[in-house]
Design a protein around this motif. Sequence first.
Motif, PDB file in Angstrom:
ATOM      1  N   TYR A 146       0.832  -1.193   0.000  1.00  0.00           N
ATOM      2  CA  TYR A 146       0.000   0.000   0.000  1.00  0.00           C
ATOM      3  C   TYR A 146       0.872   1.250   0.000  1.00  0.00           C
ATOM      4  CZ  TYR A 146      -3.952  -2.974   1.223  1.00  0.00           C
ATOM      5  OH  TYR A 146      -4.916  -3.939   1.214  1.00  0.00           O
ATOM      6  N   LYS A 147       0.350   2.280  -0.630  1.00  0.00           N
ATOM      7  CA  LYS A 147       0.977   3.598  -0.626  1.00  0.00           C
ATOM      8  C   LYS A 147       0.062   4.553   0.116  1.00  0.00           C
ATOM      9  CE  LYS A 147       2.405   7.254  -3.872  1.00  0.00           C
ATOM     10  NZ  LYS A 147       2.427   7.655  -5.307  1.00  0.00           N
ATOM     11  N   GLN A 148       0.617   5.289   1.068  1.00  0.00           N
ATOM     12  CA  GLN A 148      -0.189   6.238   1.816  1.00  0.00           C
ATOM     13  C   GLN A 148       0.396   7.635   1.656  1.00  0.00           C
ATOM     14  OE1 GLN A 148      -0.460   5.719   6.094  1.00  0.00           O
ATOM     15  NE2 GLN A 148      -2.498   6.636   6.142  1.00  0.00           N
ATOM     16  N   GLU A 149      -0.367   8.489   1.027  1.00  0.00           N
ATOM     17  CA  GLU A 149       0.037   9.887   0.883  1.00  0.00           C
ATOM     18  C   GLU A 149      -0.494  10.674   2.068  1.00  0.00           C
ATOM     19  OE1 GLU A 149      -1.652  10.463  -3.011  1.00  0.00           O
ATOM     20  OE2 GLU A 149       0.307  10.168  -3.956  1.00  0.00           O
ATOM     21  N   LEU A 150       0.098  11.809   2.282  1.00  0.00           N
ATOM     22  CA  LEU A 150      -0.225  12.623   3.453  1.00  0.00           C
ATOM     23  C   LEU A 150      -1.716  12.950   3.503  1.00  0.00           C
ATOM     24  CD1 LEU A 150       1.580  13.688   5.701  1.00  0.00           C
ATOM     25  CD2 LEU A 150       1.617  15.891   4.525  1.00  0.00           C
ATOM     26  N   GLY A 151      -2.340  12.657   4.621  1.00  0.00           N
ATOM     27  CA  GLY A 151      -3.748  12.998   4.804  1.00  0.00           C
ATOM     28  C   GLY A 151      -4.725  12.049   4.151  1.00  0.00           C
ATOM     29  N   LYS A 152      -4.207  10.936   3.636  1.00  0.00           N
ATOM     30  CA  LYS A 152      -5.092   9.978   2.957  1.00  0.00           C
ATOM     31  C   LYS A 152      -4.947   8.590   3.555  1.00  0.00           C
ATOM     32  CE  LYS A 152      -4.960  12.356  -1.502  1.00  0.00           C
ATOM     33  NZ  LYS A 152      -4.681  12.203  -2.961  1.00  0.00           N
ATOM     34  N   GLY A 153      -5.923   7.744   3.261  1.00  0.00           N
ATOM     35  CA  GLY A 153      -5.811   6.359   3.659  1.00  0.00           C
ATOM     36  C   GLY A 153      -4.893   5.591   2.724  1.00  0.00           C
ATOM     37  N   PRO A 154      -4.388   4.450   3.139  1.00  0.00           N
ATOM     38  CA  PRO A 154      -3.533   3.629   2.269  1.00  0.00           C
ATOM     39  C   PRO A 154      -4.287   3.195   1.019  1.00  0.00           C
ATOM     40  CG  PRO A 154      -3.395   2.888   4.550  1.00  0.00           C
ATOM     41  CD  PRO A 154      -4.527   3.867   4.485  1.00  0.00           C
ATOM     42  N   GLN A 155      -3.537   3.099  -0.068  1.00  0.00           N
ATOM     43  CA  GLN A 155      -4.120   2.651  -1.332  1.00  0.00           C
ATOM     44  C   GLN A 155      -3.273   1.531  -1.902  1.00  0.00           C
ATOM     45  OE1 GLN A 155      -4.581   5.749  -4.271  1.00  0.00           O
ATOM     46  NE2 GLN A 155      -6.045   4.557  -5.444  1.00  0.00           N
ATOM     47  N   LEU A 156      -3.933   0.463  -2.333  1.00  0.00           N
ATOM     48  CA  LEU A 156      -3.220  -0.676  -2.896  1.00  0.00           C
ATOM     49  C   LEU A 156      -2.493  -0.271  -4.176  1.00  0.00           C
ATOM     50  CD1 LEU A 156      -2.883  -3.847  -2.699  1.00  0.00           C
ATOM     51  CD2 LEU A 156      -4.690  -3.938  -4.420  1.00  0.00           C
ATOM     52  N   ILE A 157      -1.216  -0.637  -4.277  1.00  0.00           N
ATOM     53  CA  ILE A 157      -0.474  -0.357  -5.507  1.00  0.00           C
ATOM     54  C   ILE A 157      -0.106  -1.627  -6.261  1.00  0.00           C
ATOM     55  CG2 ILE A 157       0.405   1.914  -4.830  1.00  0.00           C
ATOM     56  CD1 ILE A 157       3.057   0.528  -4.076  1.00  0.00           C
ATOM     57  N   ILE A 158       0.127  -2.714  -5.553  1.00  0.00           N
ATOM     58  CA  ILE A 158       0.428  -3.983  -6.190  1.00  0.00           C
ATOM     59  C   ILE A 158       0.269  -5.078  -5.151  1.00  0.00           C
ATOM     60  CG2 ILE A 158       2.925  -4.020  -5.731  1.00  0.00           C
ATOM     61  CD1 ILE A 158       3.263  -5.010  -8.686  1.00  0.00           C
ATOM     62  N   ASP A 159      -0.016  -6.282  -5.600  1.00  0.00           N
ATOM     63  CA  ASP A 159      -0.149  -7.389  -4.669  1.00  0.00           C
ATOM     64  C   ASP A 159       0.363  -8.664  -5.328  1.00  0.00           C
ATOM     65  OD1 ASP A 159      -3.811  -7.658  -5.125  1.00  0.00           O
ATOM     66  OD2 ASP A 159      -2.159  -7.915  -6.527  1.00  0.00           O
ATOM     67  N   ILE A 160       0.588  -9.688  -4.513  1.00  0.00           N
ATOM     68  CA  ILE A 160       1.072 -10.948  -5.036  1.00  0.00           C
ATOM     69  C   ILE A 160       0.519 -12.084  -4.182  1.00  0.00           C
ATOM     70  CG2 ILE A 160       3.238 -10.979  -3.703  1.00  0.00           C
ATOM     71  CD1 ILE A 160       4.590 -12.048  -6.302  1.00  0.00           C
ATOM     72  N   ARG A 161       0.179 -13.170  -4.837  1.00  0.00           N
ATOM     73  CA  ARG A 161      -0.313 -14.331  -4.109  1.00  0.00           C
ATOM     74  C   ARG A 161       0.813 -15.323  -3.892  1.00  0.00           C
ATOM     75  NH1 ARG A 161      -5.838 -14.338  -4.108  1.00  0.00           N
ATOM     76  NH2 ARG A 161      -6.803 -12.863  -5.559  1.00  0.00           N
TER      77      ARG A 161
END
Lengths: 111, 113
Positions: free
Chosen positions: A36-51
Motif C-alpha cells: 500500500y501507498k499512503q500519501e499525506l492525509g489519505k488512507g492507504p491505497q493498494l499499488i500492487i499485490d502478489i499471491r
Amino acid sequence: GENVEQHPSTLSVQEGDSAVIKCTYSDSASNYFPWYKQELGKGPQLIIDIRSNVGEKKDQRIAVTLNKTAKHFSLHITETQPEDSAVYFCAARNNFNKFYFGSGTKLNVKP
Amino acid sequence: DVKVTQSSRYLVKRTGEKVFLECVQDMDHENMFWYRQDPGLGLRLIYFSYDVKMKEKGDIPEGYSVSREKKERFSLILESASTNQTSMYLCASSLGQAGDEQYFGPGTRLTVT
C-alpha cells in the motif's frame, strides 16, 4: 500470530533511481501479500499485490517479488519520480482473512 | 470506484467520554475492518466483520467494541476514551470471503485529552 517486519523505515533516493523495500513474515500459511501507498492525509491505497503461488509480479515501474521459502517479499520501484514520495506499507494475510502490516517505509524522492 | 467514508477527519474528546467512529462503504462489500495507525507500529487490527451482526476480534480489541447493523456501515465504539487511544483510526472494506484488495477510508485522527 503473524509478524511482519519491514525495512528500511526511511529511504531517500534521487529522482530516476530505483527504490527497494523489504518485508519478512513469520506465518508460512500466509497467502496474500499486498503493498500500500499512503500519501499525506489519505488512507492507504493498494499499488500492487502478489499471491503465494506466484514469484514475481510487475506493473509498469512497480514490481513485487516473493520468496516463500525464505518468507520475504520486496517492492521495487524503478525510475522513481517525486510523486512516488509517500509512506509504503507491506502486509500479509493469513488463513483467517486477517491482515498484518509492516511498520511502514517513508520514501523521499529528491528532484 | 469504491468509496469508504468516515464520519470525521478530526475528533477531540475528553477522557472518559464515549466515542463513536462511523464508517460507510458503498460497494456492497462483505468484509469491513477497523485499524489504528501509530508511528513506527504500522496498522494494527482492532476488529473486523465479515457479515452483518458478525464481528471478530483483531489484535488489539481491548477498550473497543464494534457494531454492524447494516452491511454498509461499521461503527467503532470507545466505551470510555483514554489518552492512550489517541491515534489515527482507519476503516477498510473488502469483497467476499477471501476478499483481497482492501479499500481504506481517509482516516479519523482522534485526540483524547
